[in-house]
Design a protein around this motif. Structure first.
Motif, PDB file in Angstrom:
ATOM      1  N   ASP A 165       0.848  -1.185   0.000  1.00  0.00           N
ATOM      2  CA  ASP A 165       0.000   0.000   0.000  1.00  0.00           C
ATOM      3  C   ASP A 165       0.887   1.241   0.000  1.00  0.00           C
ATOM      4  OD1 ASP A 165       0.824   0.496   2.641  1.00  0.00           O
ATOM      5  OD2 ASP A 165      -0.964  -0.421   3.513  1.00  0.00           O
ATOM      6  N   SER A 166       0.270   2.428   0.067  1.00  0.00           N
ATOM      7  CA  SER A 166       1.020   3.673  -0.040  1.00  0.00           C
ATOM      8  C   SER A 166       1.935   3.919   1.151  1.00  0.00           C
ATOM      9  CB  SER A 166       0.048   4.846  -0.196  1.00  0.00           C
ATOM     10  OG  SER A 166      -0.839   4.907   0.910  1.00  0.00           O
ATOM     11  N   SER A 167       1.720   3.203   2.253  1.00  0.00           N
ATOM     12  CA  SER A 167       2.576   3.338   3.434  1.00  0.00           C
ATOM     13  C   SER A 167       3.658   2.264   3.492  1.00  0.00           C
ATOM     14  CB  SER A 167       1.718   3.273   4.706  1.00  0.00           C
ATOM     15  OG  SER A 167       0.757   4.310   4.723  1.00  0.00           O
ATOM     16  N   ASN A 168       3.787   1.495   2.425  1.00  0.00           N
ATOM     17  CA  ASN A 168       4.771   0.411   2.324  1.00  0.00           C
ATOM     18  C   ASN A 168       4.514  -0.727   3.300  1.00  0.00           C
ATOM     19  OD1 ASN A 168       6.055   1.784   0.254  1.00  0.00           O
ATOM     20  ND2 ASN A 168       7.505   2.774   1.638  1.00  0.00           N
ATOM     21  N   ASN A 169       3.253  -0.864   3.745  1.00  0.00           N
ATOM     22  CA  ASN A 169       2.871  -2.099   4.408  1.00  0.00           C
ATOM     23  C   ASN A 169       2.764  -3.185   3.342  1.00  0.00           C
ATOM     24  OD1 ASN A 169       2.425  -0.771   7.001  1.00  0.00           O
ATOM     25  ND2 ASN A 169       0.601   0.098   6.043  1.00  0.00           N
ATOM     26  N   ALA A 170       3.207  -4.374   3.671  1.00  0.00           N
ATOM     27  CA  ALA A 170       3.209  -5.477   2.714  1.00  0.00           C
ATOM     28  C   ALA A 170       2.066  -6.440   3.018  1.00  0.00           C
ATOM     29  CB  ALA A 170       4.537  -6.224   2.758  1.00  0.00           C
ATOM     30  N   TYR A 171       1.355  -6.845   1.958  1.00  0.00           N
ATOM     31  CA  TYR A 171       0.244  -7.793   2.060  1.00  0.00           C
ATOM     32  C   TYR A 171       0.686  -9.086   1.391  1.00  0.00           C
ATOM     33  CZ  TYR A 171      -2.522  -3.535   2.874  1.00  0.00           C
ATOM     34  OH  TYR A 171      -3.019  -2.341   3.350  1.00  0.00           O
ATOM     35  N   ILE A 172       0.631 -10.175   2.122  1.00  0.00           N
ATOM     36  CA  ILE A 172       1.088 -11.463   1.614  1.00  0.00           C
ATOM     37  C   ILE A 172      -0.083 -12.428   1.621  1.00  0.00           C
ATOM     38  CG2 ILE A 172       2.755 -13.339   1.897  1.00  0.00           C
ATOM     39  CD1 ILE A 172       3.302 -10.144   3.816  1.00  0.00           C
TER      40      ILE A 172
ATOM     41  N   THR B 230      -5.308 -27.460   3.502  1.00  0.00           N
ATOM     42  CA  THR B 230      -4.805 -26.088   3.472  1.00  0.00           C
ATOM     43  C   THR B 230      -5.942 -25.072   3.551  1.00  0.00           C
ATOM     44  OG1 THR B 230      -4.858 -25.992   1.056  1.00  0.00           O
ATOM     45  CG2 THR B 230      -2.803 -26.724   2.087  1.00  0.00           C
ATOM     46  N   ASP B 231      -5.659 -23.954   4.189  1.00  0.00           N
ATOM     47  CA  ASP B 231      -6.482 -22.757   4.107  1.00  0.00           C
ATOM     48  C   ASP B 231      -5.668 -21.657   3.448  1.00  0.00           C
ATOM     49  OD1 ASP B 231      -8.829 -23.630   5.206  1.00  0.00           O
ATOM     50  OD2 ASP B 231      -8.660 -22.506   7.073  1.00  0.00           O
ATOM     51  N   ALA B 232      -6.340 -20.747   2.795  1.00  0.00           N
ATOM     52  CA  ALA B 232      -5.677 -19.540   2.337  1.00  0.00           C
ATOM     53  C   ALA B 232      -5.408 -18.635   3.542  1.00  0.00           C
ATOM     54  CB  ALA B 232      -6.543 -18.817   1.319  1.00  0.00           C
ATOM     55  N   PHE B 233      -4.487 -17.700   3.377  1.00  0.00           N
ATOM     56  CA  PHE B 233      -4.275 -16.693   4.407  1.00  0.00           C
ATOM     57  C   PHE B 233      -3.973 -15.353   3.760  1.00  0.00           C
ATOM     58  CE2 PHE B 233       0.131 -18.061   3.656  1.00  0.00           C
ATOM     59  CZ  PHE B 233       0.801 -16.839   3.598  1.00  0.00           C
TER      60      PHE B 233
ATOM     61  N   LEU C  75      -8.447 -17.702   5.546  1.00  0.00           N
ATOM     62  CA  LEU C  75      -9.578 -17.553   4.647  1.00  0.00           C
ATOM     63  C   LEU C  75      -9.827 -18.914   4.012  1.00  0.00           C
ATOM     64  CD1 LEU C  75     -11.605 -15.568   3.398  1.00  0.00           C
ATOM     65  CD2 LEU C  75      -9.955 -15.141   1.577  1.00  0.00           C
ATOM     66  N   GLY C  76     -10.938 -19.546   4.388  1.00  0.00           N
ATOM     67  CA  GLY C  76     -11.193 -20.861   3.817  1.00  0.00           C
ATOM     68  C   GLY C  76     -12.299 -21.602   4.528  1.00  0.00           C
ATOM     69  N   GLY C  77     -12.756 -22.662   3.885  1.00  0.00           N
ATOM     70  CA  GLY C  77     -13.802 -23.506   4.441  1.00  0.00           C
ATOM     71  C   GLY C  77     -13.269 -24.874   4.808  1.00  0.00           C
ATOM     72  N   SER C  78     -14.132 -25.874   4.739  1.00  0.00           N
ATOM     73  CA  SER C  78     -13.794 -27.212   5.218  1.00  0.00           C
ATOM     74  C   SER C  78     -12.970 -28.017   4.216  1.00  0.00           C
ATOM     75  CB  SER C  78     -15.076 -27.976   5.545  1.00  0.00           C
ATOM     76  OG  SER C  78     -15.938 -28.010   4.415  1.00  0.00           O
TER      77      SER C  78
ATOM     78  N   SER D 174      -4.762 -19.325  -1.943  1.00  0.00           N
ATOM     79  CA  SER D 174      -4.805 -18.021  -2.586  1.00  0.00           C
ATOM     80  C   SER D 174      -3.511 -17.809  -3.355  1.00  0.00           C
ATOM     81  CB  SER D 174      -4.975 -16.916  -1.545  1.00  0.00           C
ATOM     82  OG  SER D 174      -4.976 -15.648  -2.153  1.00  0.00           O
ATOM     83  N   TYR D 175      -3.633 -17.408  -4.629  1.00  0.00           N
ATOM     84  CA  TYR D 175      -2.465 -17.259  -5.488  1.00  0.00           C
ATOM     85  C   TYR D 175      -2.118 -15.807  -5.816  1.00  0.00           C
ATOM     86  CZ  TYR D 175      -2.805 -22.275  -6.354  1.00  0.00           C
ATOM     87  OH  TYR D 175      -2.841 -23.644  -6.204  1.00  0.00           O
ATOM     88  N   SER D 176      -3.050 -14.880  -5.625  1.00  0.00           N
ATOM     89  CA  SER D 176      -2.796 -13.521  -6.100  1.00  0.00           C
ATOM     90  C   SER D 176      -3.502 -12.508  -5.214  1.00  0.00           C
ATOM     91  CB  SER D 176      -3.279 -13.373  -7.549  1.00  0.00           C
ATOM     92  OG  SER D 176      -2.928 -12.117  -8.085  1.00  0.00           O
TER      93      SER D 176
END
Length: 798
Positions: A536-543, A568-571, A588-591, A596-598
């Motif tokens: 983001d604009s504050s250089n926080n990184a989202y993985i 596996t679950d996404a995160f 982020l995920g169900g049973s 998550s790839y992108s």
């Protein structure tokens, strides 16, 4: 599951041309910002125009005034009116006395509409305008905001109207909410020379300047995508809509899908990357086994050269046609896995190749394949007809380039993994020596593609993989992937020791490639991998990626605190600019299995994620494009708010076989573009899509989604905990609680983007007020929750 009906009445005007700015005092920077927006924006009324006006959008020869009761179209042109003036075709170069002005105004007046409405500008742009007209400073307006779209709430009872741009056209939609009567909508068209229905059922207006065609109504039920027929009709001189019978007890929402198309030939086609330019053209790249992949005339390479060849396809903004499409490859196998587009619409792709005759350009940094598999960087021109440069990058063994990013000087940064002990490194690089089984590499290539500015290993005696790269404005590179025991971390990093067999990693490399600013693990006791990173604009990184860990780090207010998948679950994890703290982290995920790839991030710090899910109970929001899983694996497309505490939007996308989302990009209006793989033969495609069917065993897909939260459905969730008075108001509201003995009561107010603007613990439940008077006018969500229940209600701030 409720059925949902979409009613769209789309007004198509003219393609956007140069805006006229005679009334605006703009400095050079402001003008440049406005030019960069491609003139597709709405200007708020901040007192510079009469009170009846809400917003204005300007195009060459046309002003469109959005008012409290409809639209006013103001057509005009200037003509030379002095025979003595030499032949000049630009009136702006002449005195006013030498010109004549021709104009016509056409009004779309909404009959019996509500006199009090609330207009909300959305997708605020970075530029602004100043209006300093005449000598009366009381009429001056400065820092006037401009927006990508406008919604006018409750223009009729339960009906909103949305104004926006799509494919360089100005459009508006009616949004019919639950139990609202679409028959309220009546339009009195005043000022046209003639108004009639043509043979296609389109409403046509004749003017001095040509005809305006209003597209046919497009209506359908959300759950089963069943189309509901609708037509224009004239009643007592006013225009309205004739709709077939539908269940009016069901929720009515606007369709988030803008377009959807297949692309592919008769064999295997795989898309791994998507990019969007400033005109919303879409670039899709990957690799294909099809000898009849759609290739355009004049393309750089018109036939497949090896087993697997790279493809690059540029799709127009409407998703209806290819601007160009080309193969790129040699006699071996060639795989493109990442791409980026620059301001000139040149496309950069990277990946890996086994071809010894992969196409390289004269003077390129490396013109021969040094090992069995080498990485490559290829820069394709804007028309898809020629390579600007193309080079190998690699040593004496396997080298796999996984991701690419471009800075403002068009230098290319790539990352990946290598097991070559002679991979080229630069003098003073962070790490010049190959340390282990697989090492990460990071390279910076100059604009001409002939010199490495820096190149470094990053790795230990074990296996490490660089999977994605992002850049900040200072030229620092952020890399995610995964690593094993022994990987180097920096002092003070968020997680300095590995949690399990493999962990996700985040590395920030300085702009010279000489030192790590930070390096940290992120993971629990199971296997964890980072697949994509965004800033983001504050250089926080989202993985984002996937995790097998039941103890993966999650934040206290995380949307999902527990691992729910069978494997596996996404995160999604947001780490601060220093790399020493987590801002939020959530599963982020169900049973079933979810990955998550992108990930991409908008200007409001909302995160957009795509991947694949096998879960039938993956979290889906009300009003989503597809609310139930279709078969096998489905794509998911999700939008997480800035605090990681709520999903603003989440949908399945899938057909009768497996579907996987692999890449996601955003345009300047925060529309989401998705691509990936599909085996399905019935994946949804839009009217007029470039390719409406699966042509082979496995095709790629391109979806464009408007992932705006459906507030009308959110509002319907009520447990009668409280009432609000007055509403609308100028920002101060009294909250009247139905039960003053309720325990553990918390109050939150969110704006339409999902940003938390107020948070209170409620103690005095007998006489309680909230104040958001300092916030901008518009719509907000008030959420009150107890340990037993919660209620969400919409607030309108005047």
């Amino acid at each position: 599951m409720k059925k949902n009906l979409l009613i769209i009445f789309a007004l198509l005007l003219f393609k956007i041309a140069t805006i006229h700015g005679q009334a605006n005092n703009l400095n050079t920077d402001a003008k440049q910002k406005l030019n960069n927006l491609n003139q597709q924006y709405f200007i708020e009324n901040k007192g510079q125009w009469p009170n009846e006006v809400l917003y204005l959008t300007q195009m060459s020869g046309l002003n469109t005034w959005i008012t409290r009761k409809g639209i006013q179209l103001e057509f005009y042109k200037k003509e030379i009116n002095n025979e003595n003036v030499s032949k000049i075709d630009d009136c702006s170069k002449l005195e006013i006395i030498d010109c004549k002005f021709i104009g016509q105004r056409v009004n779309y007046d909404l009959v019996n509409c509500n006199s009090i409405v609330v207009a909300k500008g959305e997708m605020r742009q970075s530029a602004h305008k100043n209006f300093l007209i005449g000598n009366d400073q009381n009429k001056y307006a400065t820092n006037v905001a401009i927006y990508g779209q406008v919604i006018v709430k409750d223009i009729y009872d339960g009906i909103d109207i949305r104004y926006y741009f799509e494919n360089n056209f100005l459009k508006y939609d009616f949004i019919v909410h639950p139990w609202a009567d679409a028959n309220q909508i009546q339009i009195n068209i005043v000022g046209s020379d003639k108004t009639y229905l043509n043979t296609k059922g389109e409403l046509v207006l004749s003017t001095l300047f040509g005809e305006i065609q209003n597209a046919n109504l497009y209506c359908y039920q959300q759950e089963d995508r069943r189309k509901v027929e609708g037509n224009f009709t004239n009643k007592s001189g006013n225009w309205s809509f004739d709709l077939e019978t539908y269940d009016k007890s069901q929720t009515l929402i606007i369709d988030p899908l803008i377009y959807a198309t297949y692309i592919g030939g008769s064999h295997y086609d795989e898309a791994y990357s998507i990019a969007v330019d400033a005109s919303n053209n879409v670039y899709v790249s990957g690799f294909t086994y099809s000898s009849n992949f759609d290739i355009t005339a004049g393309a750089f390479q018109t036939s497949r050269a090896g087993d697997w060849d790279i493809f690059v396809s540029k799709l127009n903004a409407g998703g209806t046609d290819l601007i160009y499409s080309t193969y790129i490859g040699g006699s071996g196998s060639d795989f493109a896995v990442s791409s980026a587009v620059d301001a000139n619409n040149d496309l950069y792709i990277t990946g890996y190749t086994s071809s010894t005759n992969y196409i390289t350009t004269a003077g390129a940094f490396q013109t021969i394949n040094n090992g069995g598999v080498d990485g490559f960087i290829t820069k394709l021109n804007a028309s898809g007809t020629a390579l600007i440069y193309s080079t190998y990058i690699g040593g004496n063994n396997g080298d796999y380039s996984r991701a690419i990013a471009i800075d403002t000087s068009n230098n290319a940064y790539i990352t990946g993994n290598t097991n070559s002990n002679n991979f080229v490194t630069s003098i003073g690089a962070f790490q010049n020596v190959y340390n282990g089984l697989e090492d990460i590499f990071v390279c910076k290539l100059n604009e001409a593609g002939n010199t490495l500015i820096y190149s470094t290993y990053i790795g230990s005696f074990n296996n490490e993989y660089g999977q994605s790269i992002a850049l900040d404005n200072a030229g620092n590179a952020y890399i995610t992937g995964w690593a094993h025991f022994g990987f180097i971390t920096t002092p003070g990093a968020f997680q300095s020791t590995i949690g399990g067999g493999s962990d996700a990693i985040v590395v920030k490399l300085n702009s010279l490639g000489t030192a790590l600013i930070y390096s940290t693990f992120i993971g629990g006791s199971g296997a964890d991998a980072g697949f994509d990173i965004a800033l983001d604009s504050s250089n926080n990184a989202y993985i984002t990626g996937d995790t097998e860990s039941s103890n993966f780090i999650v934040s206290p207010t995380a949307f999902q605190n527990n691992h729910e998948g069978s494997w596996t679950d996404a995160f999604v994890t947001k780490i601060n600019a220093l790399g020493n703290a987590i801002i939020y982290s959530t599963y982020l995920g169900g049973s079933g299995d979810d990955t998550s790839y992108s990930i991409s991030v908008d200007s409001n710090e909302n995160a957009y994620i795509t991947g694949r899910t096998e879960s039938t109970n993956f979290d889906i929001t009300a009003g989503a494009f597809q609310t139930t899983k279709a078969a096998g694996r489905d794509v998911f497309a999700s939008k997480l708010n800035a605090t990681g505490s709520a999903l603003l939007y989440s949908s399945y996308i899938g057909g009768n076989n497996n579907d996987v989302g692999l890449s996601l990009a955003l345009d300047s209006s925060a529309n989401a573009y998705l691509t990936g793989l599909t085996w399905s033969t019935d994946l949804y495609t839009s009217t007029g899509a470039f390719q409406t069917g699966n042509a082979g065993t496995r095709d790629l897909f391109v979806f464009k989604l408007d992932m705006i939260p459906n507030l009308s459905i959110i509002e319907n969730f009520k447990n009668n905990l409280f009432s609000v008075f007055p509403n609308p108001s100028y920002g101060v509201y009294q909250i009247v609680f139905e039960n003053t003995n309720m325990l553990a009561l918390e109050l939150e107010v969110y704006d339409i983007t999902g940003k938390l603007v107020l948070n209170k613990q409620v103690s005095n439940k007998n006489d309680f007020y909230i104040d958001i008077s300092k916030e901008a006018s518009g719509m907000y969500l008030l959420k009150v929750k107890t340990n037993q229940a919660q209620q969400i209600t919409r607030l309108i701030k005047l």
